[in-house]
Design a protein around this motif. Structure first.
Motif, short mmCIF file in Angstrom:
data_model
loop_
_atom_site.label_atom_id
_atom_site.label_comp_id
_atom_site.label_asym_id
_atom_site.label_seq_id
_atom_site.Cartn_x
_atom_site.Cartn_y
_atom_site.Cartn_z
N MET A 1 0.85 -1.17 0.00
CA MET A 1 0.00 0.00 0.00
C MET A 1 0.90 1.24 0.00
N ALA A 2 0.89 1.97 -1.08
CA ALA A 2 1.76 3.13 -1.23
C ALA A 2 1.23 4.32 -0.45
N SER A 3 2.13 4.99 0.24
CA SER A 3 1.78 6.24 0.90
C SER A 3 2.37 7.38 0.08
N LEU A 4 1.89 8.56 0.35
CA LEU A 4 2.41 9.73 -0.35
C LEU A 4 3.90 9.91 -0.05
N GLU A 5 4.32 9.64 1.18
CA GLU A 5 5.73 9.77 1.54
C GLU A 5 6.59 8.78 0.75
N VAL A 6 6.11 7.56 0.60
CA VAL A 6 6.86 6.56 -0.18
C VAL A 6 6.96 7.02 -1.63
N VAL A 7 5.87 7.47 -2.20
CA VAL A 7 5.88 7.94 -3.59
C VAL A 7 6.82 9.13 -3.74
N ARG A 8 6.75 10.07 -2.82
CA ARG A 8 7.65 11.22 -2.88
C ARG A 8 9.11 10.77 -2.83
N SER A 9 9.41 9.78 -2.00
CA SER A 9 10.79 9.29 -1.87
C SER A 9 11.26 8.58 -3.14
N GLU A 10 10.34 8.09 -3.95
CA GLU A 10 10.69 7.41 -5.18
C GLU A 10 11.04 8.38 -6.31
N LEU A 11 10.75 9.65 -6.12
CA LEU A 11 11.10 10.65 -7.13
C LEU A 11 12.60 10.93 -7.05
N ALA A 12 13.28 10.81 -8.16
CA ALA A 12 14.73 11.01 -8.23
C ALA A 12 15.09 12.45 -7.87
N ASP A 13 16.35 12.66 -7.58
CA ASP A 13 16.83 14.00 -7.25
C ASP A 13 16.55 15.01 -8.36
N SER A 14 16.51 14.55 -9.59
CA SER A 14 16.20 15.47 -10.69
C SER A 14 14.75 15.98 -10.61
N HIS A 15 13.95 15.36 -9.76
CA HIS A 15 12.56 15.77 -9.57
C HIS A 15 12.33 16.34 -8.17
N LYS A 16 13.38 16.92 -7.59
CA LYS A 16 13.30 17.44 -6.23
C LYS A 16 12.20 18.49 -6.09
N ASP A 17 12.09 19.38 -7.08
CA ASP A 17 11.04 20.41 -7.01
C ASP A 17 9.66 19.79 -6.97
N THR A 18 9.44 18.76 -7.77
CA THR A 18 8.16 18.07 -7.76
C THR A 18 7.92 17.40 -6.41
N ARG A 19 8.95 16.79 -5.87
CA ARG A 19 8.84 16.14 -4.56
C ARG A 19 8.41 17.16 -3.50
N LEU A 20 9.02 18.33 -3.50
CA LEU A 20 8.67 19.37 -2.55
C LEU A 20 7.27 19.93 -2.82
N ASN A 21 6.98 20.16 -4.08
CA ASN A 21 5.67 20.70 -4.44
C ASN A 21 4.54 19.73 -4.13
N LEU A 22 4.81 18.45 -4.26
CA LEU A 22 3.79 17.43 -4.00
C LEU A 22 3.33 17.49 -2.55
N GLN A 23 4.21 17.84 -1.67
CA GLN A 23 3.81 18.01 -0.28
C GLN A 23 3.11 19.35 -0.10
N GLY A 24 3.67 20.40 -0.66
CA GLY A 24 3.17 21.75 -0.44
C GLY A 24 1.77 22.02 -0.95
N VAL A 25 1.44 21.54 -2.15
CA VAL A 25 0.13 21.86 -2.72
C VAL A 25 -1.02 21.12 -2.03
N LEU A 26 -0.69 20.07 -1.28
CA LEU A 26 -1.73 19.29 -0.61
C LEU A 26 -1.94 19.72 0.83
N GLU A 27 -1.29 20.79 1.23
CA GLU A 27 -1.44 21.33 2.58
C GLU A 27 -2.03 22.73 2.51
#
Length: 174
Positions: free
Chosen positions: A1-27
Motif C-alpha cells: 500500500m503506497a503512501s504519499l511519503e513513499v511515492v515522494r521518496s521514489e522521485l529522483a533528485d532530478s525531480h526534487k522540485d516536484t517532490r517538494l511541491n507534491l507536499q506543499g500543494v496538498l497542505e
C-alpha cells in the motif's frame, strides 16, 4: 500500500522540485479537504500512474471523514473528462463550424448523480481538464465554479494540484 511519503521518496533528485511541491500543494490553501482530495484523486486517475493513484487514494481515505463519495466523484470526473476533453479539444482545435454544430451524443448521466456537490464536482472536472489540455472545457468549468460561488483562488489552487500531480506521474515514469 503506497503512501504519499513513499511515492515522494521514489522521485529522483532530478525531480526534487516536484517532490517538494507534491507536499506543499496538498497542505492548506483555499480548498476544503474534500475539494483538495477530490482534485488530487481525480488528477492521479487522469495521470495514469498506478503508484501515485494508490497513494492519493490512501491519503484521501486518511484525511477525510467520509472519503467514499469524494473518491467516487473523482473517479467519475476523471472518466468523463477523459471522454469530453478529447471530443471538445478536437472540435476546438479543428475550428470548423460544421463540427461545432453537430450534436456530441456522448452520455454524461453521472453528472446528475454527483455524490458530493455540483460545484465541487465541476472544480474537479476543471483540474482534470487542465491536465488533458482542453481549453473549451477549462473555460466552461471555470465559469460554472465561479458562478457557483467558488473563488479564483480556489480555481488556482486546484490547477496547482493538477500540475504537480501530473509532474509527479511524469517523474515516477522517467
Amino acid at each position: 500500500m503506497a503512501s504519499l511519503e513513499v511515492v515522494r521518496s521514489e522521485l529522483a533528485d532530478s525531480h526534487k522540485d516536484t517532490r517538494l511541491n507534491l507536499q506543499g500543494v496538498l497542505e492548506g490553501g483555499s480548498l476544503t479537504a474534500e475539494q483538495r482530495w477530490g482534485v488530487a484523486v481525480a488528477c492521479a486517475f487522469a495521470a495514469r500512474n498506478e503508484r501515485l493513484k494508490e497513494a492519493m487514494l490512501n491519503e484521501a481515505k486518511k484525511a477525510l471523514a467520509n472519503p467514499e463519495p469524494v473518491i467516487e466523484d473523482a473517479r467519475a470526473a476523471a472518466s468523463l473528462m477523459a471522454m469530453n476533453n478529447v471530443y471538445y479539444r478536437f472540435r476546438h482545435m479543428i475550428g470548423k463550424e460544421s463540427y461545432s454544430t453537430k450534436r456530441a451524443g456522448l452520455r454524461m448521466n453521472r453528472l446528475a448523480q454527483v455524490l458530493t456537490n455540483k460545484v465541487d464536482f465541476e472544480l474537479v472536472c476543471l483540474a482534470v481538464s487542465a491536465i488533458n489540455g482542453c481549453e473549451m472545457c477549462m473555460q466552461s468549468h471555470e465559469k460554472v465554479v465561479l458562478d457557483g460561488g467558488l473563488s479564483e483562488d480556489q480555481v488556482h489552487d486546484a490547477v496547482r494540484i493538477a500540475s504537480v500531480i501530473h509532474a509527479a506521474a511524469v517523474g515516477l515514469e522517467s
